[in-house]
Design an enzyme around this catalytic site. Sequence first.
Site, PDB file in Angstrom:
ATOM      1  N   LYS A  36       0.841  -1.205   0.000  1.00 52.44           N
ATOM      2  CA  LYS A  36       0.000   0.000   0.000  1.00 52.44           C
ATOM      3  C   LYS A  36       0.881   1.262   0.000  1.00 52.44           C
ATOM      4  O   LYS A  36       0.644   2.210  -0.742  1.00 52.44           O
ATOM      5  CB  LYS A  36      -0.845  -0.019   1.276  1.00 52.44           C
ATOM      6  CG  LYS A  36      -2.285   0.308   1.071  1.00 52.44           C
ATOM      7  CD  LYS A  36      -3.025   0.056   2.375  1.00 52.44           C
ATOM      8  CE  LYS A  36      -4.364   0.713   2.379  1.00 52.44           C
ATOM      9  NZ  LYS A  36      -5.038   0.603   3.670  1.00 52.44           N
ATOM     10  N   PHE A 155     -16.131  12.798  10.964  1.00 57.16           N
ATOM     11  CA  PHE A 155     -17.504  12.761  10.449  1.00 57.16           C
ATOM     12  C   PHE A 155     -17.553  12.817   8.928  1.00 57.16           C
ATOM     13  O   PHE A 155     -18.570  13.159   8.349  1.00 57.16           O
ATOM     14  CB  PHE A 155     -18.314  13.913  11.047  1.00 57.16           C
ATOM     15  CG  PHE A 155     -18.430  13.832  12.553  1.00 57.16           C
ATOM     16  CD1 PHE A 155     -19.326  12.962  13.153  1.00 57.16           C
ATOM     17  CD2 PHE A 155     -17.616  14.603  13.368  1.00 57.16           C
ATOM     18  CE1 PHE A 155     -19.423  12.874  14.536  1.00 57.16           C
ATOM     19  CE2 PHE A 155     -17.702  14.525  14.749  1.00 57.16           C
ATOM     20  CZ  PHE A 155     -18.612  13.649  15.336  1.00 57.16           C
ATOM     21  N   PHE A 252     -30.816  13.288   4.462  1.00 57.78           N
ATOM     22  CA  PHE A 252     -31.013  11.915   4.941  1.00 57.78           C
ATOM     23  C   PHE A 252     -32.478  11.524   5.055  1.00 57.78           C
ATOM     24  O   PHE A 252     -32.874  10.805   5.952  1.00 57.78           O
ATOM     25  CB  PHE A 252     -30.267  11.694   6.276  1.00 57.78           C
ATOM     26  CG  PHE A 252     -28.828  11.391   6.020  1.00 57.78           C
ATOM     27  CD1 PHE A 252     -27.955  12.399   5.667  1.00 57.78           C
ATOM     28  CD2 PHE A 252     -28.353  10.096   6.081  1.00 57.78           C
ATOM     29  CE1 PHE A 252     -26.639  12.128   5.354  1.00 57.78           C
ATOM     30  CE2 PHE A 252     -27.043   9.811   5.773  1.00 57.78           C
ATOM     31  CZ  PHE A 252     -26.184  10.835   5.413  1.00 57.78           C
ATOM     32  N   LEU A 253     -33.270  12.017   4.120  1.00 55.00           N
ATOM     33  CA  LEU A 253     -34.680  11.629   4.085  1.00 55.00           C
ATOM     34  C   LEU A 253     -35.022  10.989   2.740  1.00 55.00           C
ATOM     35  O   LEU A 253     -36.160  11.034   2.314  1.00 55.00           O
ATOM     36  CB  LEU A 253     -35.579  12.854   4.317  1.00 55.00           C
ATOM     37  CG  LEU A 253     -35.880  13.220   5.766  1.00 55.00           C
ATOM     38  CD1 LEU A 253     -36.910  14.333   5.824  1.00 55.00           C
ATOM     39  CD2 LEU A 253     -36.387  12.016   6.586  1.00 55.00           C
ATOM     40  N   ALA A 255     -35.806   7.900   0.719  1.00 57.31           N
ATOM     41  CA  ALA A 255     -36.162   6.483   0.866  1.00 57.31           C
ATOM     42  C   ALA A 255     -35.471   5.688  -0.239  1.00 57.31           C
ATOM     43  O   ALA A 255     -35.133   6.234  -1.284  1.00 57.31           O
ATOM     44  CB  ALA A 255     -37.672   6.331   0.756  1.00 57.31           C
ATOM     45  N   GLY A 256     -35.236   4.433  -0.013  1.00 51.56           N
ATOM     46  CA  GLY A 256     -34.577   3.615  -1.034  1.00 51.56           C
ATOM     47  C   GLY A 256     -34.262   2.241  -0.509  1.00 51.56           C
ATOM     48  O   GLY A 256     -35.085   1.612   0.174  1.00 51.56           O
ATOM     49  N   CYS A 263     -19.686   2.161   7.633  1.00 48.56           N
ATOM     50  CA  CYS A 263     -19.891   2.875   8.903  1.00 48.56           C
ATOM     51  C   CYS A 263     -21.247   2.630   9.554  1.00 48.56           C
ATOM     52  O   CYS A 263     -21.314   2.098  10.658  1.00 48.56           O
ATOM     53  CB  CYS A 263     -19.698   4.366   8.673  1.00 48.56           C
ATOM     54  SG  CYS A 263     -18.109   4.714   7.940  1.00 48.56           S
ATOM     55  N   LYS A 266     -22.106  -1.006  10.789  1.00 54.06           N
ATOM     56  CA  LYS A 266     -21.189  -1.411  11.864  1.00 54.06           C
ATOM     57  C   LYS A 266     -21.441  -0.589  13.141  1.00 54.06           C
ATOM     58  O   LYS A 266     -21.461  -1.136  14.242  1.00 54.06           O
ATOM     59  CB  LYS A 266     -19.762  -1.199  11.355  1.00 54.06           C
ATOM     60  CG  LYS A 266     -18.671  -1.106  12.377  1.00 54.06           C
ATOM     61  CD  LYS A 266     -17.312  -0.944  11.727  1.00 54.06           C
ATOM     62  CE  LYS A 266     -16.949   0.472  11.350  1.00 54.06           C
ATOM     63  NZ  LYS A 266     -16.697   1.417  12.425  1.00 54.06           N
TER      64      LYS A 266
HETATM   65  C1  UGA Z   1     -21.235   8.068   7.202  1.00 50.10           C
HETATM   66  C2  UGA Z   1     -21.556   9.424   7.847  1.00 50.10           C
HETATM   67  O1  UGA Z   1     -22.423  10.194   6.987  1.00 50.10           O
HETATM   68  C3  UGA Z   1     -20.292  10.230   8.109  1.00 50.10           C
HETATM   69  O2  UGA Z   1     -20.630  11.444   8.787  1.00 50.10           O
HETATM   70  C4  UGA Z   1     -19.359   9.394   8.985  1.00 50.10           C
HETATM   71  O3  UGA Z   1     -18.136  10.060   9.187  1.00 50.10           O
HETATM   72  C5  UGA Z   1     -19.078   8.071   8.302  1.00 50.10           C
HETATM   73  O4  UGA Z   1     -20.310   7.371   8.060  1.00 50.10           O
HETATM   74  C6  UGA Z   1     -18.191   7.269   9.231  1.00 50.10           C
HETATM   75  O5  UGA Z   1     -18.657   6.891  10.311  1.00 50.10           O
HETATM   76  O6  UGA Z   1     -16.997   7.128   8.954  1.00 50.10           O
HETATM   77  P1  UGA Z   1     -20.644   7.247   4.690  1.00 50.10           P
HETATM   78  O7  UGA Z   1     -20.704   5.849   5.224  1.00 50.10           O
HETATM   79  O8  UGA Z   1     -19.531   7.645   3.799  1.00 50.10           O
HETATM   80  O9  UGA Z   1     -20.628   8.297   5.929  1.00 50.10           O
HETATM   81  O10 UGA Z   1     -21.955   7.421   3.848  1.00 50.10           O
HETATM   82  P2  UGA Z   1     -23.253   8.350   3.831  1.00 50.10           P
HETATM   83  O11 UGA Z   1     -23.159   9.300   2.708  1.00 50.10           O
HETATM   84  O12 UGA Z   1     -23.544   8.889   5.152  1.00 50.10           O
HETATM   85  O13 UGA Z   1     -24.357   7.260   3.419  1.00 50.10           O
HETATM   86  C7  UGA Z   1     -24.567   6.118   4.220  1.00 50.10           C
HETATM   87  C8  UGA Z   1     -25.643   5.253   3.631  1.00 50.10           C
HETATM   88  O14 UGA Z   1     -26.927   5.836   3.810  1.00 50.10           O
HETATM   89  C9  UGA Z   1     -25.527   4.962   2.137  1.00 50.10           C
HETATM   90  O15 UGA Z   1     -25.746   3.589   1.945  1.00 50.10           O
HETATM   91  C10 UGA Z   1     -26.640   5.771   1.510  1.00 50.10           C
HETATM   92  O16 UGA Z   1     -27.139   5.173   0.334  1.00 50.10           O
HETATM   93  C11 UGA Z   1     -27.673   5.751   2.613  1.00 50.10           C
HETATM   94  N1  UGA Z   1     -28.610   6.889   2.580  1.00 50.10           N
HETATM   95  C12 UGA Z   1     -28.171   8.147   2.833  1.00 50.10           C
HETATM   96  C13 UGA Z   1     -29.943   6.669   2.326  1.00 50.10           C
HETATM   97  O17 UGA Z   1     -30.384   5.522   2.109  1.00 50.10           O
HETATM   98  N2  UGA Z   1     -30.803   7.728   2.339  1.00 50.10           N
HETATM   99  C14 UGA Z   1     -30.388   8.986   2.582  1.00 50.10           C
HETATM  100  O18 UGA Z   1     -31.249   9.919   2.567  1.00 50.10           O
HETATM  101  C15 UGA Z   1     -29.040   9.209   2.826  1.00 50.10           C
END
Ligand code: UGA
Length: 471
Positions: A36, A155, A252-253, A255-256, A263, A266
């Site tokens: 790496k 975050f 984050f609203l 649906a899907g 993250c 877990k």
């Molecule tokens: C998430 C958090 O958003 C970060 O703030 C955090 O730092 C990170 O985890 C971590 O703990 O390291 P990430 O896993 O990169 O970040 O992804 P997100 O963009 O938050 O999406 C997470 C999941 O939620 C995805 O599968 C996405 O498809 C889903 N999602 C998100 C939805 O189904 N609906 C939404 O409205 C938003």
Amino acid sequence: MSVICVIGTGYVGLVTGTCLADMGNTVTCIDIIQEKIDRLKQGILPIYEPGLEEMVERNVQAGRLNFSTSYSEGLADSEFIFIAVNTPTGNHQGSADMRYVESAARSIAEHLDHYAIVINKSTVPVGSGDVVSRVIRNNLKNENAGFAVVSNPEFLREGAAIRDCQNPDRIVLGSSEPEAAHKVAHLYLQLRAPFVITDLYTAEMIKYASNAFLATKISFINEIAQVCERLGADVKQVSVGMGYDKRIGHAFLDAGLGYGGSCFPKDVRALAYMADEAGLHPQMLHAVMDINHDQRRLIISKLNNLLGSLRNTTIGILGLAFKPNTDDMREAPAVDIIRWVISQGASVRVYDPVAKETGRAALERENINLEHVTFCSDAYGVADQADALVVVTEWNEFKSLNMQRIHDAMRRPVLVDGRNVYEPSEMDRYGFIYRGMGRATNPAPSILPSSDSSTEVSDELVQESLIASES
Ligand code: UGA
């Protein structure tokens, strides 16, 4: 400017180290995997993250960013040592595996020969700061070595990592030694973000509670989506309507297919485990996980309802990555969906704009028989003679496809939109049999502006919509 060492060159470590270098610090990123580090030295990144490659190159050229496998090299003169190694799920109940954090702490202790502040960026169970302190204290080799431990949870989101790192909503610092936390705050002053300076346990908890709350928002809207579908409402518009309330917000609203990635799954599991272990019954966290699991299954029942049986069918899968703008396949809904449709006798055609190698590797790792999987070079190839198309990841590319061409290429024009990318009425016009997530099959025309603005709706538009919905 400071001398910094970052341990772990995964998402968090590489982005944090690169951003700290870009802020003018001298940073050495270390990792125990030689290959790496060799690749990083050649400018080859282990992850896909928009903008990161250029930023790494710029800072390496400026002499502010180095890569090494050697702790003594990385720790030399470092005032700040960031631990950014992964904490995967340790057992099936959800406890976090602290092996890598503890081994990083042990290596720090063995090589440290001066005072440094050890900052934990990895998401670790509440109380882990004490564990790191104990491991370092018990293994220190040099009498000039000294340290303080600070928790500084990360975050950042994959796909938006650089923006998140440079424009954080807040910076959380927790320590039993407030002076050390304040020194770390100085590192971030130029980011002009609010600071929350607190004790170790609280800082560690803020991270879990934040991720669990966001996951709860997703499961909440997914449950509402199911109710919408039954009652004939459109969850997309419900969520727009809800989001204008400042107390709720639009984020984050959507649906899907529910949340995936390295993250949320877990961290929700780990938080529930910690609560269970503390003798509590975290009902809401368990409901959040159950709803998330069921969400993926809905695709299978939708396909069965539309196609009768999946035996000898060809199912097209648009998108493999757990979300757009990443090639990350960890806990990606695509893997479960592909496994389930194959187990029902279908073969699949798949395409992802970026998660090509990682997608194939993830399917292999999950023992999915690749004889039933055709990897295509674009969405049109996926549609070719397919009995149904499932949108699994909402890549921008899929939003601007020639849908007539897609429709005409298919054997049966069934479109299951797992991410609500398309407008149902428009897909009807192309002749698709369209099913979204939480959207009435033939919803009344929208009278809301499609943009995210609060533009007033004109009388003519209302009139037009009413006429259309009556006809
Ligand atoms: C998430 C958090 O958003 C970060 O703030 C955090 O730092 C990170 O985890 C971590 O703990 O390291 P990430 O896993 O990169 O970040 O992804 P997100 O963009 O938050 O999406 C997470 C999941 O939620 C995805 O599968 C996405 O498809 C889903 N999602 C998100 C939805 O189904 N609906 C939404 O409205 C938003």
